[in-house]
Scaffold this motif. Structure first.
Motif, PDB file in Angstrom:
ATOM      1  N   ASP A 176      38.041  41.975  31.898  1.00 26.12           N
ATOM      2  CA  ASP A 176      38.390  40.564  31.928  1.00 26.12           C
ATOM      3  C   ASP A 176      38.901  40.192  33.326  1.00 26.12           C
ATOM      4  O   ASP A 176      39.909  40.720  33.786  1.00 26.12           O
ATOM      5  N   ASN A 178      40.340  37.716  34.247  1.00 26.23           N
ATOM      6  CA  ASN A 178      41.677  37.119  34.181  1.00 26.23           C
ATOM      7  C   ASN A 178      42.777  38.137  34.434  1.00 26.23           C
ATOM      8  O   ASN A 178      43.862  37.792  34.893  1.00 26.23           O
ATOM      9  N   LEU A 179      42.491  39.422  34.101  1.00 25.46           N
ATOM     10  CA  LEU A 179      43.517  40.452  34.293  1.00 25.46           C
ATOM     11  C   LEU A 179      43.758  40.681  35.776  1.00 25.46           C
ATOM     12  O   LEU A 179      44.895  40.843  36.213  1.00 25.46           O
ATOM     13  N   ALA A 182      45.571  37.718  36.977  1.00 27.48           N
ATOM     14  CA  ALA A 182      46.969  37.793  36.545  1.00 27.48           C
ATOM     15  C   ALA A 182      47.760  38.697  37.482  1.00 27.48           C
ATOM     16  O   ALA A 182      48.877  38.370  37.877  1.00 27.48           O
ATOM     17  N   ALA A 183      47.172  39.820  37.846  1.00 25.73           N
ATOM     18  CA  ALA A 183      47.869  40.750  38.739  1.00 25.73           C
ATOM     19  C   ALA A 183      48.167  40.080  40.081  1.00 25.73           C
ATOM     20  O   ALA A 183      49.282  40.183  40.600  1.00 25.73           O
ATOM     21  N   TYR A 184      47.172  39.369  40.629  1.00 25.96           N
ATOM     22  CA  TYR A 184      47.411  38.649  41.894  1.00 25.96           C
ATOM     23  C   TYR A 184      48.518  37.616  41.711  1.00 25.96           C
ATOM     24  O   TYR A 184      49.410  37.486  42.538  1.00 25.96           O
ATOM     25  N   GLY A 185      48.409  36.875  40.597  1.00 25.78           N
ATOM     26  CA  GLY A 185      49.378  35.813  40.347  1.00 25.78           C
ATOM     27  C   GLY A 185      50.792  36.349  40.189  1.00 25.78           C
ATOM     28  O   GLY A 185      51.766  35.647  40.444  1.00 25.78           O
ATOM     29  N   LEU A 186      50.913  37.605  39.762  1.00 25.15           N
ATOM     30  CA  LEU A 186      52.234  38.203  39.556  1.00 25.15           C
ATOM     31  C   LEU A 186      52.712  38.946  40.805  1.00 25.15           C
ATOM     32  O   LEU A 186      53.702  39.669  40.753  1.00 25.15           O
ATOM     33  N   GLY A 187      51.990  38.791  41.894  1.00 24.54           N
ATOM     34  CA  GLY A 187      52.489  39.295  43.170  1.00 24.54           C
ATOM     35  C   GLY A 187      51.898  40.612  43.632  1.00 24.54           C
ATOM     36  O   GLY A 187      52.373  41.185  44.609  1.00 24.54           O
ATOM     37  N   ALA A 188      50.871  41.127  42.934  1.00 25.41           N
ATOM     38  CA  ALA A 188      50.307  42.414  43.334  1.00 25.41           C
ATOM     39  C   ALA A 188      49.263  42.224  44.440  1.00 25.41           C
ATOM     40  O   ALA A 188      48.470  41.282  44.391  1.00 25.41           O
TER      41      ALA A 188
ATOM     42  N   PRO B  89      47.557  33.969  46.619  1.00 28.08           N
ATOM     43  CA  PRO B  89      48.322  33.850  45.366  1.00 28.08           C
ATOM     44  C   PRO B  89      49.523  34.805  45.322  1.00 28.08           C
ATOM     45  O   PRO B  89      50.612  34.408  44.895  1.00 28.08           O
ATOM     46  N   PHE B  94      55.127  32.876  42.547  1.00 26.60           N
ATOM     47  CA  PHE B  94      55.324  32.167  41.282  1.00 26.60           C
ATOM     48  C   PHE B  94      55.245  33.144  40.119  1.00 26.60           C
ATOM     49  O   PHE B  94      54.569  34.154  40.198  1.00 26.60           O
ATOM     50  N   GLY B  95      55.912  32.782  39.033  1.00 28.65           N
ATOM     51  CA  GLY B  95      55.632  33.457  37.777  1.00 28.65           C
ATOM     52  C   GLY B  95      54.450  32.744  37.151  1.00 28.65           C
ATOM     53  O   GLY B  95      54.285  31.550  37.343  1.00 28.65           O
ATOM     54  N   MET B  96      53.590  33.499  36.451  1.00 29.37           N
ATOM     55  CA  MET B  96      52.436  32.845  35.843  1.00 29.37           C
ATOM     56  C   MET B  96      52.213  33.284  34.417  1.00 29.37           C
ATOM     57  O   MET B  96      52.279  34.468  34.108  1.00 29.37           O
ATOM     58  N   PHE B  98      49.207  32.940  31.602  1.00 31.72           N
ATOM     59  CA  PHE B  98      47.797  32.558  31.558  1.00 31.72           C
ATOM     60  C   PHE B  98      47.377  32.145  30.163  1.00 31.72           C
ATOM     61  O   PHE B  98      48.007  32.505  29.174  1.00 31.72           O
ATOM     62  N   ALA B 102      46.393  37.339  29.101  1.00 26.05           N
ATOM     63  CA  ALA B 102      46.073  38.297  30.167  1.00 26.05           C
ATOM     64  C   ALA B 102      47.072  39.452  30.198  1.00 26.05           C
ATOM     65  O   ALA B 102      47.568  39.840  31.248  1.00 26.05           O
ATOM     66  N   PRO B 116      55.229  43.008  37.700  1.00 23.56           N
ATOM     67  CA  PRO B 116      55.567  42.255  38.920  1.00 23.56           C
ATOM     68  C   PRO B 116      56.668  42.943  39.726  1.00 23.56           C
ATOM     69  O   PRO B 116      56.683  42.843  40.958  1.00 23.56           O
ATOM     70  N   ARG B 163      56.927  38.682  31.308  1.00 21.43           N
ATOM     71  CA  ARG B 163      56.341  39.178  32.548  1.00 21.43           C
ATOM     72  C   ARG B 163      56.417  38.127  33.654  1.00 21.43           C
ATOM     73  O   ARG B 163      56.553  38.445  34.824  1.00 21.43           O
ATOM     74  N   ALA B 164      56.351  36.857  33.257  1.00 13.57           N
ATOM     75  CA  ALA B 164      56.361  35.785  34.256  1.00 13.57           C
ATOM     76  C   ALA B 164      57.760  35.503  34.784  1.00 13.57           C
ATOM     77  O   ALA B 164      57.910  34.991  35.891  1.00 13.57           O
TER      78      ALA B 164
END
Lengths: 282, 376
Positions: A176, A178-179, A182-188, B89, B94-96, B98, B102, B116, B163-164
């Motif tokens: 997926d 999105n995973l 999601a990792a990028y969005g969470l700072g990875a 990104p 930011f916290g996200m 989805f 996800a 994170p 998680r966010a």
């Protein structure tokens, strides 16, 4: 056909022709061969002795080691080369995807012998690669690329690469996207995301692809026979030699059983791995 | 949520004034079409801000631009005054949450929430404490070892929220986080998310197409339609004083009675509708005089009585009509009443009386101050 006949038709019947073919052309001849050969021995203990004798003969032990070593190397090489290709395929669409897929698949439709001879033209002492390198002054003497382990590895890796790429691709398409997002969005970082998310999620494909390539590699005959040197004898070549030249069918049968056993063990592992994947819901 | 768990939560940056998000003339084009067209929004520190709109309105694209997953074709995005328009990104912090959670399927709940923190290289002791706090906040302490496939939809949603927030971001972005849950669970989760936001004091930018959800949770709502922001207001303000017919229709039930506006003065105006009928309207811009307009009135602001209609007193409308349909909705009876060529919807609180039947002649009465003139 009446309506009731339609309703009572069991789709399981559709598999019968395939089963019949498999039994007729594979199971029966194989059983015939084994029974015919081992029936000539006197009793089970005699058969056991022959097994131990044959499988502990230095030539055969060497061939088994060579077979496993070459198969492991080929598996590793197809993985290292195939992973980026599969990643590219899984993350691109349109003509780029089509072009790469075409390049992977089309050789697949060509005879292994043709492909192997093509490589021999390229890799020989006076082959294209050596001539190019010599004329460029990169090397002073031709590189030994053919009739040794290097030749076998190059040839087999090439032939088996599509199996690895397509297996990896199938797994990667199931990841997926999105995973990753999601990792990028969470700072990875991209590297961290690959190590901790993408690669672990593609691991089933890595294991399945490696097992498929390894299983196919241990039974390889044409490529090592044509491209290998005298010391690169694989088990399938010994079986062929026993059947065709020394006419020692008992040894051939015993080596075949050993090869079949190895394949089945690996197949069981493969089956378990894909089963686990289903459990994970991937 | 239990009081003790509330106290266990980190609540360090409730009112530090950080976490503002400012969109300045932001535009996104796909080919020729602007899917987000020149929008400007100032989201305040600690605010729960919803982007609400029908599908294809550009709300998700807007959130993706804030998150950094979609490039901005025009304008700027500032966070606490710093331009982040071209940042990756992962550098935005930011916290996200989805749309489909996800949750990483190969990691258990603890490791998902720790993700994170590990990505930021936090020390192990810190990770243990913070993940523990975050899981307590969403009431999943006992599920730390589970994998996502062993969790219900609501539980997965809680993991995504934990998680966010675990790394205490100033701003949390949520993309239709409750879209996949059933209706009852949705309401519970709305309350829970709102509660967490109140405790932690972070800014939330929330995308939804569900107007009830937006009204229930938001401090302010920005309604989007065809790539533009139609109105930014508190839920109450937007419900009572929509700026146009789109907003009026989109948020709850609304009557929009078409007519021609006349006699516009500071005291009020007259709306001429079909069959020679005339309604009192509130004051409006003189630009609208003589134009086709809509008189906006909420169904629950109209009362129904037996005829005859009163002679219109100043400040009210009272018109005769006939009941065409009656829908029993439990808490209210909804009547469709024909007045001339118009059909007016009226919601009457169900207080146990018999109400009116289809075919009854009735009088409808409402205060002019409860209505609004909206241009076509």
């Amino acid at each position: 056909m009446t309506r009731t006949a339609h309703q009572s038709f069991d789709p399981g019947l559709l598999i019968i022709p395939a089963f019949a073919l498999l039994i007729l052309l594979f199971v029966i001849p194989l059983a015939w061969f084994f029974v015919g050969v081992f029936a000539e021995e006197e009793g089970v203990s005699a058969v056991m002795h022959r097994f131990i004798d044959v499988l502990s003969a230095p030539g055969i032990v060497n061939a088994l080691i060579t077979t496993n070593w070459i198969s492991a190397m080929v598996t590793a090489l197809t993985l290292v080369i195939g992973y980026p290709i599969a990643y590219y395929l899984a993350n691109n669409t349109g003509w780029r995807f089509a072009l790469v897929l075409f390049c992977i698949i089309v050789p697949y439709f060509t005879s292994v012998i043709v492909r192997t001879y093509s490589w021999m033209v390229l890799l020989g002492r006076n082959g294209t690669i050596n001539q190019a390198l010599l004329s460029l002054g990169v090397i002073d003497a031709p590189l030994p690329l053919l009739y040794n382990k290097m030749g076998v590895l190059i040839g087999m890796t090439y032939v088996l690469l599509p199996y690895m790429v397509l297996t990896l691709y199938a797994t990667m398409r199931g990841i997926d996207s999105n995973l990753v997002r999601a990792a990028y969005g969470l700072g990875a970082s991209p590297v961290y995301t690959f190590r901790k998310v993408y690669f672990p999620l593609s691991l089933h494909g890595v294991v399945s692809g490696s097992l498929i390539v390894f299983i196919l590699a241990i039974g390889f005959f044409i490529t090592p026979a044509l491209m290998g040197g005298p010391s690169d004898v694989m088990i399938a070549m010994l079986i062929e030699r026993a059947v065709e030249i020394t006419l020692d069918w008992t040894s051939a049968a015993i080596m075949s059983v050993a090869l079949l056993a190895m394949t089945l063990v690996l197949y069981v592992i493969y089956y378990r791995v894909t089963d686990v994947r289903r459990m994970m819901g991937a | 949520m239990a009081q003790q768990e509330v106290q266990a939560a980190p609540s360090h940056h409730a009112t530090d004034g950080l976490g503002t998000v400012s969109l300045q003339r932001v535009t996104k084009r796909y080919g020729e079409e602007a899917v987000v067209d020149d929008i400007s929004i100032d989201i305040r520190s600690g605010e729960f801000f919803s982007l609400l709109g029908p599908s294809g309105s550009g709300k998700t694209t807007t959130l993706m631009m804030i998150a950094g997953f979609a490039n901005v074709d025009g304008g700027r995005i500032l966070v606490d005054g710093v331009d982040i328009t071209t940042r990756s990104p992962q550098a935005r912090g930011f916290g996200m949450v989805f749309q489909n959670y996800a949750i990483f399927p190969h990691l258990n709940v603890f490791e998902n929430v720790a993700f994170p923190l590990r990505a930021r290289g936090a020390p192990e002791a810190d990770i243990k404490r913070r993940v523990g706090d975050a899981l307590a906040l969403v009431r999943l302490e006992r599920f730390a070892d589970r994998f996502s496939r062993q969790l219900s939809g609501g539980q997965q949603q809680r993991v995504a929220i934990a998680r966010a927030i675990v790394f205490e971001p100033r701003v949390v972005l949520m993309d239709e986080p409750l879209g996949a849950l059933d209706k009852n669970l949705r309401y519970d989760m709305q309350v829970e998310i709102k509660e967490i936001q109140r405790q932690l004091g972070m800014t939330v930018v929330y995308v939804t197409h569900d107007q009830e959800e937006a009204m229930n949770m938001s401090d302010r709502i920005g309604v989007m339609n065809r790539g533009r922001i139609e109105q930014v207001a508190t839920p109450g303000e937007m419900y009572e004083r929509p700026v146009n017919t789109f907003i009026g229709r989109f948020l709850g039930e609304a009557n929009l009675i078409e007519g021609t506006l006349q006699d516009v003065s500071s005291a009020g105006a007259i709306l001429r509708i079909s069959h020679g009928l005339v309604l009192n309207a509130p004051s409006a811009s003189t630009d609208l005089a003589g134009k086709k307009v809509h008189l906006f009135i909420r169904p629950e602001r109209i009362s129904v009585s037996a005829p005859p209609a009163d002679a219109a007193r100043p400040g009210t409308n009272s018109v005769a009509g006939q009941v065409r349909r009656r829908s029993f909705l439990g808490n209210v009876n909804r009547y469709a009443v024909t007045v001339g060529a118009a059909e007016i919807t009226v919601d009457i609180q169900n207080t146990g009386g018999p109400g009116f039947e289809v075919g009854d002649d009735v009088a409808l009465t409402w205060a002019v101050a409860d209505s609004l003139v909206l241009g076509s």
